[in-house]
Design a protein around this motif. Sequence first.
Motif, PDB file in Angstrom:
ATOM      1  N   HIS A  70       0.787  -1.225   0.000  1.00 32.96           N
ATOM      2  CA  HIS A  70       0.000   0.000   0.000  1.00 32.96           C
ATOM      3  C   HIS A  70       0.824   1.284   0.000  1.00 32.96           C
ATOM      4  O   HIS A  70       0.548   2.210  -0.763  1.00 32.96           O
ATOM      5  CB  HIS A  70      -0.955   0.021   1.199  1.00 32.96           C
ATOM      6  N   VAL A  71       1.814   1.368   0.894  1.00 30.91           N
ATOM      7  CA  VAL A  71       2.501   2.651   1.099  1.00 30.91           C
ATOM      8  C   VAL A  71       3.856   2.737   0.412  1.00 30.91           C
ATOM      9  O   VAL A  71       4.493   3.801   0.424  1.00 30.91           O
ATOM     10  CB  VAL A  71       2.673   2.945   2.613  1.00 30.91           C
ATOM     11  N   ASN A  72       4.308   1.659  -0.181  1.00 37.25           N
ATOM     12  CA  ASN A  72       5.640   1.661  -0.790  1.00 37.25           C
ATOM     13  C   ASN A  72       5.669   2.457  -2.086  1.00 37.25           C
ATOM     14  O   ASN A  72       4.679   2.539  -2.817  1.00 37.25           O
ATOM     15  CB  ASN A  72       6.096   0.225  -1.067  1.00 37.25           C
ATOM     16  N   SER A  73       6.814   3.018  -2.384  1.00 37.54           N
ATOM     17  CA  SER A  73       7.009   3.694  -3.658  1.00 37.54           C
ATOM     18  C   SER A  73       7.170   2.666  -4.768  1.00 37.54           C
ATOM     19  O   SER A  73       7.698   1.578  -4.560  1.00 37.54           O
ATOM     20  CB  SER A  73       8.256   4.570  -3.600  1.00 37.54           C
ATOM     21  N   THR A  74       6.687   3.004  -5.962  1.00 44.16           N
ATOM     22  CA  THR A  74       6.888   2.125  -7.114  1.00 44.16           C
ATOM     23  C   THR A  74       7.909   2.710  -8.088  1.00 44.16           C
ATOM     24  O   THR A  74       8.023   2.252  -9.226  1.00 44.16           O
ATOM     25  CB  THR A  74       5.565   1.876  -7.860  1.00 44.16           C
ATOM     26  N   ASN A  75       8.624   3.731  -7.654  1.00 42.13           N
ATOM     27  CA  ASN A  75       9.645   4.331  -8.509  1.00 42.13           C
ATOM     28  C   ASN A  75      10.636   3.256  -8.951  1.00 42.13           C
ATOM     29  O   ASN A  75      11.123   2.480  -8.122  1.00 42.13           O
ATOM     30  CB  ASN A  75      10.374   5.436  -7.742  1.00 42.13           C
ATOM     31  N   PRO A  76      10.931   3.167 -10.239  1.00 41.96           N
ATOM     32  CA  PRO A  76      11.835   2.108 -10.718  1.00 41.96           C
ATOM     33  C   PRO A  76      13.253   2.218 -10.175  1.00 41.96           C
ATOM     34  O   PRO A  76      13.994   1.234 -10.170  1.00 41.96           O
ATOM     35  CB  PRO A  76      11.801   2.269 -12.243  1.00 41.96           C
ATOM     36  N   ASP A  77      13.623   3.404  -9.729  1.00 40.09           N
ATOM     37  CA  ASP A  77      14.930   3.601  -9.090  1.00 40.09           C
ATOM     38  C   ASP A  77      14.743   3.394  -7.592  1.00 40.09           C
ATOM     39  O   ASP A  77      14.128   4.237  -6.926  1.00 40.09           O
ATOM     40  CB  ASP A  77      15.461   5.002  -9.364  1.00 40.09           C
ATOM     41  N   PRO A  78      15.226   2.263  -7.040  1.00 37.76           N
ATOM     42  CA  PRO A  78      14.982   1.970  -5.630  1.00 37.76           C
ATOM     43  C   PRO A  78      15.424   3.081  -4.686  1.00 37.76           C
ATOM     44  O   PRO A  78      14.885   3.221  -3.593  1.00 37.76           O
ATOM     45  CB  PRO A  78      15.799   0.689  -5.385  1.00 37.76           C
ATOM     46  N   GLY A  79      16.384   3.880  -5.107  1.00 45.35           N
ATOM     47  CA  GLY A  79      16.863   4.944  -4.230  1.00 45.35           C
ATOM     48  C   GLY A  79      16.122   6.252  -4.388  1.00 45.35           C
ATOM     49  O   GLY A  79      16.360   7.213  -3.645  1.00 45.35           O
ATOM     50  N   ALA A  80      15.196   6.308  -5.353  1.00 46.09           N
ATOM     51  CA  ALA A  80      14.536   7.580  -5.656  1.00 46.09           C
ATOM     52  C   ALA A  80      13.160   7.723  -5.030  1.00 46.09           C
ATOM     53  O   ALA A  80      12.643   8.813  -4.891  1.00 46.09           O
ATOM     54  CB  ALA A  80      14.416   7.750  -7.174  1.00 46.09           C
ATOM     55  N   GLY A  81      12.519   6.615  -4.664  1.00 52.31           N
ATOM     56  CA  GLY A  81      11.174   6.688  -4.118  1.00 52.31           C
ATOM     57  C   GLY A  81      11.153   7.311  -2.738  1.00 52.31           C
ATOM     58  O   GLY A  81      12.009   7.023  -1.888  1.00 52.31           O
ATOM     59  N   ALA A  82      10.200   8.168  -2.507  1.00 50.56           N
ATOM     60  CA  ALA A  82      10.098   8.867  -1.233  1.00 50.56           C
ATOM     61  C   ALA A  82       9.172   8.130  -0.282  1.00 50.56           C
ATOM     62  O   ALA A  82       8.042   7.806  -0.632  1.00 50.56           O
ATOM     63  CB  ALA A  82       9.601  10.287  -1.463  1.00 50.56           C
ATOM     64  N   LEU A  83       9.642   7.846   0.944  1.00 50.91           N
ATOM     65  CA  LEU A  83       8.824   7.260   1.989  1.00 50.91           C
ATOM     66  C   LEU A  83       8.819   8.222   3.170  1.00 50.91           C
ATOM     67  O   LEU A  83       9.877   8.649   3.641  1.00 50.91           O
ATOM     68  CB  LEU A  83       9.390   5.912   2.453  1.00 50.91           C
ATOM     69  N   ASP A  84       7.621   8.591   3.655  1.00 55.34           N
ATOM     70  CA  ASP A  84       7.600   9.420   4.853  1.00 55.34           C
ATOM     71  C   ASP A  84       7.841   8.533   6.063  1.00 55.34           C
ATOM     72  O   ASP A  84       7.873   7.300   5.977  1.00 55.34           O
ATOM     73  CB  ASP A  84       6.289  10.201   4.967  1.00 55.34           C
ATOM     74  N   ASP A  85       8.014   9.153   7.219  1.00 54.98           N
ATOM     75  CA  ASP A  85       8.366   8.390   8.425  1.00 54.98           C
ATOM     76  C   ASP A  85       7.289   7.378   8.790  1.00 54.98           C
ATOM     77  O   ASP A  85       7.594   6.264   9.235  1.00 54.98           O
ATOM     78  CB  ASP A  85       8.598   9.350   9.593  1.00 54.98           C
ATOM     79  N   GLY A  86       6.005   7.759   8.590  1.00 59.22           N
ATOM     80  CA  GLY A  86       4.924   6.841   8.914  1.00 59.22           C
ATOM     81  C   GLY A  86       4.938   5.609   8.043  1.00 59.22           C
ATOM     82  O   GLY A  86       4.778   4.485   8.536  1.00 59.22           O
TER      83      GLY A  86
END
Length: 478
Positions: A70-86
């Motif tokens: 649900h909350v994970n980034s799907t950006n193809p660059d694993p280092g580029a997806g933004a995750l907030d602290d929650g």
Amino acid sequence: MSSPKTLYDKIVDEHRILSFDESSEADERLLLYIDRTVLNEYTSPQAFSGLRAAGRTPWRPAASLGVVDHVNSTNPDPGAGALDDGARRQIEYLSENGRDFGIEIFDLFDPRQGIEHVVMPELGMVLPGMVIAAGDSHSTTYGAFGVVGFGIGTSDIEHLLATQTLVYRRLKTMRVAVDGRLAPGVTAKDLIMEVIRRIGADGAAGHAVEFAGTAIEALGVEARMTVCNMAVECGARVALMAPDDKVIDYIASCPRAPSAELLAQARTEWSSLRSDPDARFNKEIALDASEVPPMVSWGTSPDQSLAITQSVPDPEDIPAARRADAVRALAYMGLAPNTPLQDIAIDRAFIGSCTNARLSDLRDAAEILKGRKVAPGVRAMISPGSSNVRRAAEAEGIDRIFIDAGFEWRRSGCSLCLAMNDDSLAPGERCASSTNRNFEGRQGIGGRTHLMSPAMVAAAAVTGKLVDVRSLAATGAL
């Protein structure tokens, strides 16, 4: 001699531990055994915290699977997806709970990670005759396998983990018989959208809906999952289809399928999982598949949909009970009455979700995209339903078709379906989407969603507007 039963009642009766009121009526309260559940990082944290606070442990840890979706980034660059602290903490807590309670977890780095309702079937963990409950309303998806699947709340997740049971109220039953053949260019997504349009967003409230008929039997297993997945959008708590050889062959190809010997033994029993010929349903609806057109939503509820060849409705032509909803929906969507649907321009195109992101969905969209380019000004994204689907598509070269057309080839997750991550619409952006819900703000605050099939999304992406996919398939060129 016992009275005839529906498939739903047969499965419920097989899983009933006790009845609280000894009633055979549709609203019977009972204690129901649950075969399996799937947990995600968004709806399970409070349940695990409740277990910890009470000093309890799961009754059958092996009956649960946890996935991050649900909350994970799907950006193809694993280092580029933004995750907030929650979001980061939710993902960490799921892994922590899996480790502490002995539950298998597919985290972000697991090669089997994906959307829960895609992962469970592709593993072979969904078997005919089961009852599967999970903390997501689209657990109805599993009905495509002859399973009673339904969504539950967080407190119910805690109870299920602790006891492998749930207090349950028996539903009424409805049969939707669909005979005939879907026309070329018309898909299972169009079929279920037409059913929802006809009966309304609450037309199946309080019911377990069984889909039957020659048109249903003709569908592939993945298409059947699409139908059952979206049945919840007309109020169904459970959706069901009788399992057949297609289902059993699908299961046999899965990595966690029962052994060949067990499958052979199960085939006869599973094939008998169907409603008795004289079983009575509380409601019955019939539909001719040949009359179903390519569909698109115009409002903010899945039942606010029409054939792509039609125009935005005038609220004055809508029954009084639903007129206010139509007025509000048109205001939110920024649409004027009587506007041809095919005149509506889009800003975004999205293919993904537990409804339409399996390999067959990607193949359908790729057929439209071959040799074409995404229209100027349109941002197009594809998020495969699981990492396994992503790899299978890449092995077939489908990823190159999407990328060459101008789509972003992203990683797996719920993504833009519900915008709990860094994938979202900006206020006012209009999106052609293969997802299941078009509620206000569902894809982002102020975002405007038009639901349709993956092929229809692909067609909209390359034309820059809502369009009848059959016009592209017929000409072979823009």
